[in-house]
Each structure stands twice: as structure tokens, then as C-alpha cells.
Design an enzyme around this catalytic site. Structure first.
Site, short mmCIF file in Angstrom:
data_model
loop_
_atom_site.label_atom_id
_atom_site.label_comp_id
_atom_site.label_asym_id
_atom_site.label_seq_id
_atom_site.Cartn_x
_atom_site.Cartn_y
_atom_site.Cartn_z
N VAL A 42 4.21 -55.61 20.83
CA VAL A 42 3.08 -54.94 20.02
C VAL A 42 2.03 -53.88 21.14
O VAL A 42 1.80 -54.21 22.50
CB VAL A 42 1.81 -54.90 19.69
CG1 VAL A 42 1.22 -54.42 18.84
CG2 VAL A 42 3.13 -55.45 18.11
N ASP A 150 4.52 -68.49 8.91
CA ASP A 150 4.08 -68.74 10.68
C ASP A 150 2.59 -68.61 11.39
O ASP A 150 2.31 -67.99 11.51
CB ASP A 150 4.61 -66.95 11.22
CG ASP A 150 5.07 -67.67 12.78
OD1 ASP A 150 4.46 -69.58 13.34
OD2 ASP A 150 5.17 -67.13 13.59
#
Length: 194
Positions: A42, A150
Site C-alpha cells: 500500500v 484477520d
């Protein structure tokens, strides 16, 4: 006469994009955010058309399909109404010249909760507040039949007393719980199959 050969674009290392690299004709890369993950990286970038900061997630690998991974995360987030404790998604596409798929998110100014925990810089009140907000965010997701799969400190961003849940790359919808994933250390007991 020698035939003209079409120039091939230079190879790009998407894991190490330099500052000011232009993605998709409008996103000016500023810097990587966090550490590269299992599926990609990212970057903080500026949307040069809107002059606003964005987080651009490049999906670089998947055991089955990078496009499938993009669709799963993008579709999951796109159908969700806005919520104060869940990251917002804006767009997704594939970079030209056989580039990887990408997803455009709101840029979150703040700190990775994992780093805050390592530095012991959270107060007891902040931990309580964060836990309450994460529970509210998860309840909202579950009401919309989305399971993150997650939840861990590195997938939470904290700023000014507010948390945001990020990284939905292994999230699943309620009717498809067989494909969940996540970090082994943080798997719920019902999904932890040694």
C-alpha cells in the site's frame, strides 16, 4: 528500410515505487505505508485530479488470481454503507501495460495499533475505547454479512481516539465461510485447524 519496433515500457518494481511515480495517470506516489503484506503493498498517494490524499493498494500476488483477490476485497467493501470504524473504498482497476490490479482507499492519518502496542504508548482508557470501537465495527460488518477474518493490531489504525478497521483481503461473506484466512496467531478457534 528497417521496420519500426514498438517501444516496450520499462520494467517497474511495484514493491519499491519511487516518490513522485505516477500510477494510473493520476495517483502521485508519496511513500509506502506499513510493511508489504502477503498479497501486495500500500502506498500513500495524491489523487492529482482531486488534490486529495489516498491509499493505493497494489495486489501483486495470490495463489489463485490477483484479479480474483481484487474483486473479493473491492466488492465486499463497495457494498457496505459508510461506517466511522471501517475504512472507505473509492475505486478499483488494473494498471495499464500489464500492471497489477489496485484498490483506492481513503488515506488514514494515524498509527498502526501493533506499533503502538510495541511502544507501550496506549493508555488503559484508549485500549478500552479502541476495543469498544472495534467491537462496534465488527458488529456492523456482521450485520451486513461480512466477516473480516484477520482482526489483529496491524489491521487497525488509531488516531485521535478513533480506530479504523483496514485490510479486507481475506474477508468473506456469511454464505462463504469456507474461504476465510487470516494470520494464524489471530485466527478464531473455530477456524484454527492445526
Amino acid at each position: 528500410k528497417i521496420p519500426e519496433v514498438e517501444a516496450k515500457p520499462p520494467e517497474v518494481n511495484y514493491m519499491r515505487l519511487p516518490s513522485n511515480f505516477l500510477l494510473a495517470g493520476k495517483f502521485m506516489v508519496q511513500k509506502p505505508l506499513g510493511k508489504p503484506g502477503g498479497f501486495g503493498i500500500v502506498y500513500k498517494a495524491t489523487d492529482t485530479l482531486g488534490d486529495v490524499p489516498r491509499a493505493i493498494k497494489l495486489i501483486l500476488k495470490d495463489r489463485d488470481s490477483v484479479i480474483g483477490r481484487l474483486k473479493q476485497e473491492y466488492r465486499t467493501l463497495l457494498k457496505l454503507p459508510e461506517h466511522p470504524y471501517v475504512v472507505r473504498v473509492f475505486d478499483a482497476n488494473v494498471l495499464p501495460n500489464d500492471g497489477p490490479p489496485y484498490i483506492v482507499f481513503e488515506y488514514l492519518e494515524g498509527q498502526d495499533v501493533g506499533e503502538l502496542m510495541q511502544s507501550n504508548s496506549l493508555t488503559l482508557h484508549e485500549v478500552w475505547q479502541m476495543g469498544k470501537q472495534v467491537a462496534e465495527g465488527l458488529a456492523y460488518l456482521h450485520e451486513h454479512n461480512v466477516y473480516h477474518c484477520d482482526i489483529k493490531p496491524q489491521n487497525l489504525i488509531w488516531r485521535n481516539g478513533k480506530v479504523k478497521i483496514i485490510d479486507f483481503n481475506v474477508s468473506v461473506e456469511a454464505e462463504d465461510m469456507s474461504h476465510g484466512g487470516g494470520s494464524k496467531k489471530y485466527l478464531p478457534p473455530d477456524l484454527d485447524v492445526h
